[in-house]
Design an enzyme around this catalytic site. Structure first.
Site, PDB file in Angstrom:
ATOM      1  N   HIS A  57      -4.682 -33.818 -85.173  1.00 42.32           N
ATOM      2  CA  HIS A  57      -3.076 -34.220 -84.279  1.00 42.32           C
ATOM      3  C   HIS A  57      -2.365 -33.793 -84.876  1.00 42.32           C
ATOM      4  CE1 HIS A  57      -5.895 -37.664 -82.161  1.00 42.32           C
ATOM      5  NE2 HIS A  57      -6.205 -37.095 -82.403  1.00 42.32           N
ATOM      6  N   ALA A 111     -10.146 -36.382 -86.637  1.00 43.31           N
ATOM      7  CA  ALA A 111      -9.373 -36.319 -85.420  1.00 43.31           C
ATOM      8  C   ALA A 111      -7.975 -37.457 -85.926  1.00 43.31           C
ATOM      9  CB  ALA A 111      -9.701 -37.193 -84.549  1.00 43.31           C
ATOM     10  N   ASN A 125     -11.265 -41.530 -83.388  1.00 40.05           N
ATOM     11  CA  ASN A 125      -9.614 -41.155 -83.071  1.00 40.05           C
ATOM     12  C   ASN A 125      -8.517 -41.479 -84.112  1.00 40.05           C
ATOM     13  OD1 ASN A 125      -7.441 -40.478 -80.787  1.00 40.05           O
ATOM     14  ND2 ASN A 125      -6.620 -42.504 -81.429  1.00 40.05           N
ATOM     15  N   GLU A 126      -8.162 -41.418 -84.786  1.00 41.93           N
ATOM     16  CA  GLU A 126      -7.100 -41.002 -86.201  1.00 41.93           C
ATOM     17  C   GLU A 126      -7.285 -42.350 -86.525  1.00 41.93           C
ATOM     18  OE1 GLU A 126      -3.376 -41.931 -83.967  1.00 41.93           O
ATOM     19  OE2 GLU A 126      -3.210 -39.470 -82.998  1.00 41.93           O
ATOM     20  N   PRO A 127      -8.522 -42.522 -87.366  1.00 42.86           N
ATOM     21  CA  PRO A 127      -9.194 -43.414 -87.937  1.00 42.86           C
ATOM     22  C   PRO A 127      -8.550 -43.221 -89.613  1.00 42.86           C
ATOM     23  CG  PRO A 127     -10.471 -41.332 -88.503  1.00 42.86           C
ATOM     24  CD  PRO A 127      -9.502 -41.020 -87.472  1.00 42.86           C
TER      25      PRO A 127
END
Length: 501
Positions: free
Chosen positions: A229, A200, A160-162
Site C-alpha cells: 500500500h 499487503a 491486510n497490512e499485517p
C-alpha cells in the site's frame, strides 16, 4: 509562459491502463446497500475499472463461517448467501473481485482484538486446520458457482497490512508467514493455477517484503504476486470529527513504487507482478483533502507515471459509502471515495475520467502534463497544477505546438479547479449542511461537473497552436479530433439570417 513543441513521432513509450486495473472499496458487506451498488455502476460506466478489492470477506457481517452445536460436537457451517449476492453483483457490472482474504471470523479467532467500527477481528485462527478447511471451502464454492476459467483470473491477496498492530495481532511477522503458508497452500490445493500473493503491507516496512520473499523461497511456499500500500500523508492533527495532515510531494509515492520494484528484482522471484492494492494521499477517511481539487491535481502525476513501475495501483476507494470510522457524519467528511454520498462526483473522479480518455502512444510527458495519440489519430492532452504551498501567483500558462494528422481540428476542453467541478466548495458556501436537503443535493450534483468549452482550429504544417492557463489545483483535458464538415450539404444555409447572430 511555458512553450513546448511536441514531436510528431513518439519514442516508443506507451501509456498503460494499469491505473484502471483495480479500485478499492469499503468492506464487502456494504455491497448489500443500494447506494453502494448505484455508485459502483456509475463509476464503472465512467472509468471502467476491471477489479475491485475490499476488506471483510470472512467477517461476520458477510456470514460465511458459522458453527452448529450438535450434542458435544461443534460443526463448521459455510454460508454463501451474502457473498454470492455480492460477487454476482460485481460480475454483472463487469468488474471482478481482487480477493482480500480476511479478517478472522470471530468463532474461529484466537483472540478478541478488532479493528474499525465494524469490528474486523485481527487475531490468528485458534485452529489452523479449521482455517485451512474454510479457505478450501470458500475457494471451491467460487469455482463451483463461477467456473475455474473465471476464478483463475481473480488474485487472492492474503490479509491486510499485517505489519501494523491494528491489523494483525502484535504485527507478528512469523505468525503472518504461518497464516500465509497455510492459506496459500489451501488455495493451491483447490487449484494450483489460482493466484496467491501478499504481504499487503503499508509503507515504512519494506523489509517485510524482503523477509516475505525469502520465506516463500526457503519454505517452498507459493507466491504469484507481491502487494503493498502507498499513502503520502504524515502523522496529523486529530479532532473529534476530522484529521489534518501534511502531504509529501508526489515523488515520495513514485519512489516507493521504484524501491519495492527493485526489491523484487533482486529477490529469488525477480519477475513477480507487483500490485499496489491501496493508494491515496491520506490514509484516513476523515481527511478533507480527499474532497478537494488539490487531491485530483496531486494524484494526476501518479496516474501518469505509476504504471512505469507497478503492474497495478488501486485507488482507495471508489465511494464514500464506507464505515471504518463509524457511519459518515456529514455529506462531506474527508472520505476516501471518488464519489461522495448521494452519488456526487468529487474532483478526483473527473481526473480519473480524464485519464480514461487518453491514448496509448505517448508523444510527450513531464511532471505536469501527458500528451498521447489515440488509435484513430486524435490527440488527448491532460495537464495539472497542484499547489502544495500558498503562493501569490499559482497560475501556469502554456503555449503548445501540437502535431495533428488532419487539417480541420475540433477542440474540446474539460477542466476542474477551485471554481469548476468542485462540489465541496459549493457545500462550504451552503454552510456545510451535514444532511443536505434534496434541493441542496441537486445543486451539488449540478455543480459537480467540469467546465466544458469547444472550439475549432486549422493546422499549419501539421501543427495546431494551443494556449491555455491553469489556475490553482486545476486539471484540464484537451481532445483534438478531426472535423468532418457537412455544412455544405445544407441547401440555403446562411447563419447571418438567424436573429441575434
Amino acid at each position: 509562459m511555458v512553450k513546448i513543441k511536441i514531436p510528431k513521432n513518439s519514442d516508443g513509450k506507451k501509456f498503460t491502463s494499469r491505473w484502471r486495473y483495480c479500485v478499492g472499496t469499503g468492506r464487502l458487506g456494504l455491497a448489500l446497500q443500494k447506494e453502494y451498488m448505484d455508485t459502483l455502476k456509475f463509476v464503472k460506466e465512467n472509468i471502467d475499472f476491471k477489479y475491485i478489492r475490499g476488506h471483510g470477506l470472512l467477517c461476520d457481517d458477510v456470514g460465511i463461517y458459522r458453527e452448529d452445536v450438535v450434542g458435544n460436537d461443534v460443526r463448521p457451517f459455510y454460508n454463501f448467501t451474502y457473498i454470492d449476492r455480492i460477487f454476482d453483483s460485481f460480475l454483472e457490472l463487469g468488474i471482478r473481485p481482487f480477493v482480500e482474504v480476511g479478517f478472522m471470523p470471530k468463532r474461529l479467532a484466537s483472540g478478541t482484538q478488532t479493528v474499525f467500527y465494524w469490528e474486523g477481528n485481527v487475531t490468528p485462527p485458534k485452529d489452523y486446520e479449521k482455517w485451512s478447511n474454510l479457505i478450501k471451502a470458500v475457494v471451491s464454492h467460487f469455482i463451483s458457482r463461477y467456473g475455474i476459467d473465471e476464478v483463475v483470473k481473480w488474485p487472492f491477496e492474503i490479509w491486510n497490512e499485517p505489519n501494523l498492530k491494528e491489523f494483525w495481532k502484535d504485527a507478528d511477522e512469523k505468525e503472518y508467514f504461518k497464516l500465509y503458508k497455510v492459506t496459500a497452500k489451501a488455495i493451491k490445493e483447490v487449484n494450483e493455477n489460482l493466484q496467491v500473493g501478499g504481504p499487503a503491507i503499508c509503507g515504512g516496512a519494506d523489509y517485510w517484503i524482503e523477509d516475505f520473499l525469502n520465506f516463500c523461497y526457503e519454505e517452498n511456499v507459493p507466491v504469484d504476486f507481491v502487494s503493498r500500500h502507498a499513502y503520502t500523508s504524515k502523522q496529523g492533527e486529530y479532532t473529534p470529527h476530522l484529521i489534518y495532515q501534511e502531504i509529501m510531494p508526489s515523488e515520495y509515492m513514485l519512489n516507493e513504487f521504484k524501491t519495492v520494484r527493485e526489491i523484487i528484482k533482486n529477490s529469488h522471484f525477480p519477475n513477480l507482478p507487483f500490485h499496489i492494492t491501496e493508494y491515496n494521499t491520506s490514509y484516513s477517511p476523515l481527511n478533507p483533502v480527499h474532497d478537494t481539487p488539490f487531491n485530483a491535481a496531486y494524484l494526476a502525476r501518479i496516474l501518469s507515471e505509476g504504471g512505469d513501475y507497478v503492474d497495478s495501483f488501486s485507488y482507495w476507494t471508489f465511494s464514500d459509502v464506507f464505515e471504518e470510522r463509524d457511519v459518515p457524519r456529514s455529506q462531506f467528511h474527508g472520505g476516501f471515495g471518488l464519489v461522495a454520498l448521494n452519488k456526487i462526483p468529487k474532483p478526483t473522479f473527473h481526473m480519473f475520467k480524464f485519464f480514461n480518455a487518453m491514448g496509448e502512444e505517448v508523444l510527450y510527458r513531464d511532471n505536469h502534463m501527458l500528451i498521447t495519440r489515440r488509435d484513430d489519430g486524435s490527440i488527448a492532452l491532460i495537464a495539472w497544477n497542484e499547489i502544495m504551498e500558498k503562493t501569490e501567483n499559482p497560475d501556469k500558462e502554456y503555449e503548445l505546438e501540437i502535431p495533428v494528422g488532419f487539417k480541420d481540428v475540433f477542440i474540446k476542453k474539460q477542466m476542474i479547479d477551485e471554481d469548476h467541478g468542485n462540489p465541496w466548495g459549493t457545500w462550504i458556501h451552503m454552510g456545510r449542511p451535514r444532511f443536505p436537503s434534496k434541493e441542496q443535493i441537486k445543486t451539488l450534483r449540478d455543480i459537480a461537473k467540469p467546465k466544458i468549452k469547444t472550439g475549432r482550429a486549422t493546422s499549419n504544417d501539421g501543427y495546431v497552436n494551443l494556449k491555455f492557463r491553469l489556475g490553482k489545483n486545476a486539471v484540464v483535458l484537451f481532445e483534438l479530433t478531426e472535423v468532418m464538415d457537412e455544412s455544405n450539404t445544407y441547401i440555403g444555409l446562411d447563419d447571418s439570417k438567424i436573429n441575434g447572430y
